[in-house]
Design an enzyme around this catalytic site. Structure first.
Site, PDB file in Angstrom:
ATOM      1  CE  LYS A 195      20.724  -2.029 -19.126  1.00 41.20           C
ATOM      2  NZ  LYS A 195      20.264  -3.408 -19.696  1.00 41.20           N
ATOM      3  CE  LYS A 248      21.808  -2.944 -15.473  1.00 42.11           C
ATOM      4  NZ  LYS A 248      21.504  -3.748 -16.473  1.00 42.11           N
TER       5      LYS A 248
HETATM    6  C1  PBG Z   1      20.536  -6.917 -20.057  1.00 44.43           C
HETATM    7  C2  PBG Z   1      21.160  -6.576 -18.640  1.00 44.43           C
HETATM    8  C3  PBG Z   1      22.277  -6.035 -18.598  1.00 44.43           C
HETATM    9  C4  PBG Z   1      22.640  -5.978 -17.264  1.00 44.43           C
HETATM   10  C5  PBG Z   1      21.194  -6.115 -16.519  1.00 44.43           C
HETATM   11  N1  PBG Z   1      20.512  -6.831 -17.754  1.00 44.43           N
HETATM   12  C6  PBG Z   1      23.666  -5.800 -19.188  1.00 44.43           C
HETATM   13  C7  PBG Z   1      23.519  -4.768 -20.172  1.00 44.43           C
HETATM   14  O1  PBG Z   1      22.688  -4.028 -20.641  1.00 44.43           O
HETATM   15  O2  PBG Z   1      24.698  -4.721 -21.143  1.00 44.43           O
HETATM   16  C8  PBG Z   1      23.651  -5.295 -16.222  1.00 44.43           C
HETATM   17  C9  PBG Z   1      23.610  -6.110 -14.880  1.00 44.43           C
HETATM   18  C10 PBG Z   1      24.919  -5.812 -14.148  1.00 44.43           C
HETATM   19  O3  PBG Z   1      25.924  -5.450 -14.740  1.00 44.43           O
HETATM   20  O4  PBG Z   1      25.215  -6.340 -13.046  1.00 44.43           O
HETATM   21  N2  PBG Z   1      20.262  -5.974 -20.970  1.00 44.43           N
END
Ligand code: PBG
Length: 325
Positions: A195, A248
């Site tokens: 991520k 992601k």
């Molecule tokens: C929680 C999380 C996030 C997303 C999914 N789980 C936000 C982040 O990490 O700031 C993002 C999903 C999206 O942008 O569609 N940590």
């Protein structure tokens, strides 16, 4: 052999030929639809930067889940907006929390949907970080302990799969041990393994009210410049017991999806995130892009890169378009 013997255009002459030799077939069976659940009843607020996506109370969410099921989409991933936020994200772990109640409602309605939950604290903490903070730093072990409790409370409520998205070190192992110790050995873990610290989460932070109040997420999320490090993150999560792994965002990291797909033999998911969705929606609204064409092209590219599972806010539209094909 080359031209004029080789003529690639021979196989592009008609739709029949093109579809006959098509290498990638996008399928609704690999989609997961993300949803935001909030307190109250009859609440359904559209997220301004994400047309078609709503913050909704459990009753409304359940109605949309019926639609998701009827479109042949296999599952949803739930994000919660708590009643109150505090420094430790206390509402993330309680049996009466919004996500826990939403899971119960979906399971009670016996919908044919896999229920995945996002396991993180950023929606639940008043400072908006993904864990507990001390002296301005996100604390690893203390956060992991709460995250494992959160995952367990989701499992108790009936979740099929838990998906940790916090990017703390060691959280997958801690969640696995916690679940196994409480008799939930059968609950699967989909880890947000690679991520990235991405600007494409902007609209999500409006939807989930989870923007950090100070600092950023660079100490836990990955540097966008790194690809080898993604393979390391995936390897560690698999060693700790992840059943599936996620990359992601999706579009800016198609190369990472491909490398993870080639290096590991587990299901690979990709999250087509809020900012990717918002760009397409905004351009389509301005008449600058053909929404259907671009959306299917984006999703096909993610599938072609090697993702078996695609988490996407376009899931309902894409499922409808697929049906119409
Ligand atoms: C929680 C999380 C996030 C997303 C999914 N789980 C936000 C982040 O990490 O700031 C993002 C999903 C999206 O942008 O569609 N940590």
């Amino acid at each position: 052999m080359s031209f004029p013997t080789e003529r690639p255009r021979r196989l592009r002459r008609s739709e029949a030929l093109r579809s006959f030799v098509r290498e990638t077939h996008l399928t609704t069976k690999g989609f997961i639809y993300p949803m935001f659940v909030c307190p109250g009843t009859k609440v359904r607020n559209e997220v301004s930067s994400m047309p078609g996506v709503f913050q909704q109370s459990v009753d409304q969410l359940l109605e949309e889940c019926r639609e998701v099921e009827s479109l042949g989409i296999p599952g949803v991933i739930l994000f919660g907006l708590p009643e109150h936020k505090d420094a430790r994200g206390s509402e993330a772990v309680v049996a009466t929390g919004v996500v826990q109640r939403a899971i119960e409602a979906i399971k009670k309605a016996k919908l044919n949907l896999l229920v995945i939950t996002d396991v993180c604290l950023c929606e639940y903490t008043d400072h908006g970080h993904c864990g507990v903070v001390k002296d301005g730093e996100v604390q690893n072990e203390a956060s992991v302990e709460i995250l494992a409790e959160e995952a367990l409370s989701h499992a108790r409520a009936g979740a099929d799969i838990v998906a940790p998205s916090d990017m703390m070190d060691g959280r997958v192992g801690a969640i696995r041990r916690k679940l196994d110790g409480a008799g939930f050995a059968e609950i699967a873990i989909l880890s947000y393994a690679a991520k990235y610290c991405s600007g494409f989460y902007g609209p999500f932070r409006e939807a989930a009210q989870s923007a950090p109040q100070f600092g950023d997420r660079r100490s836990n999320q990955m540097d966008p410049a790194n690809a080898r490090e993604a393979l390391k993150e995936v390897r560690l999560d698999l060693e700790e017991g992840a059943d599936m792994v996620m990359v992601k965002p999706a579009l800016p990291y198609l190369d990472v999806i491909r490398r993870v797909r080639d290096a590991f033999d587990v299901p690979v998911a990709a999250y087509n995130v809020s900012g990717e969705y918002a760009m397409v929606k905004a351009a389509a609204r301005n008449g600058w892009l053909d929404e259907r064409r671009v959306t299917l092209e984006v999703l096909t590219s993610i599938s072609r890169a090697g993702a078996d599972i695609i988490l996407t806010y376009h899931a309902k539209d894409a499922a409808r378009w697929q049906k119409a094909c």
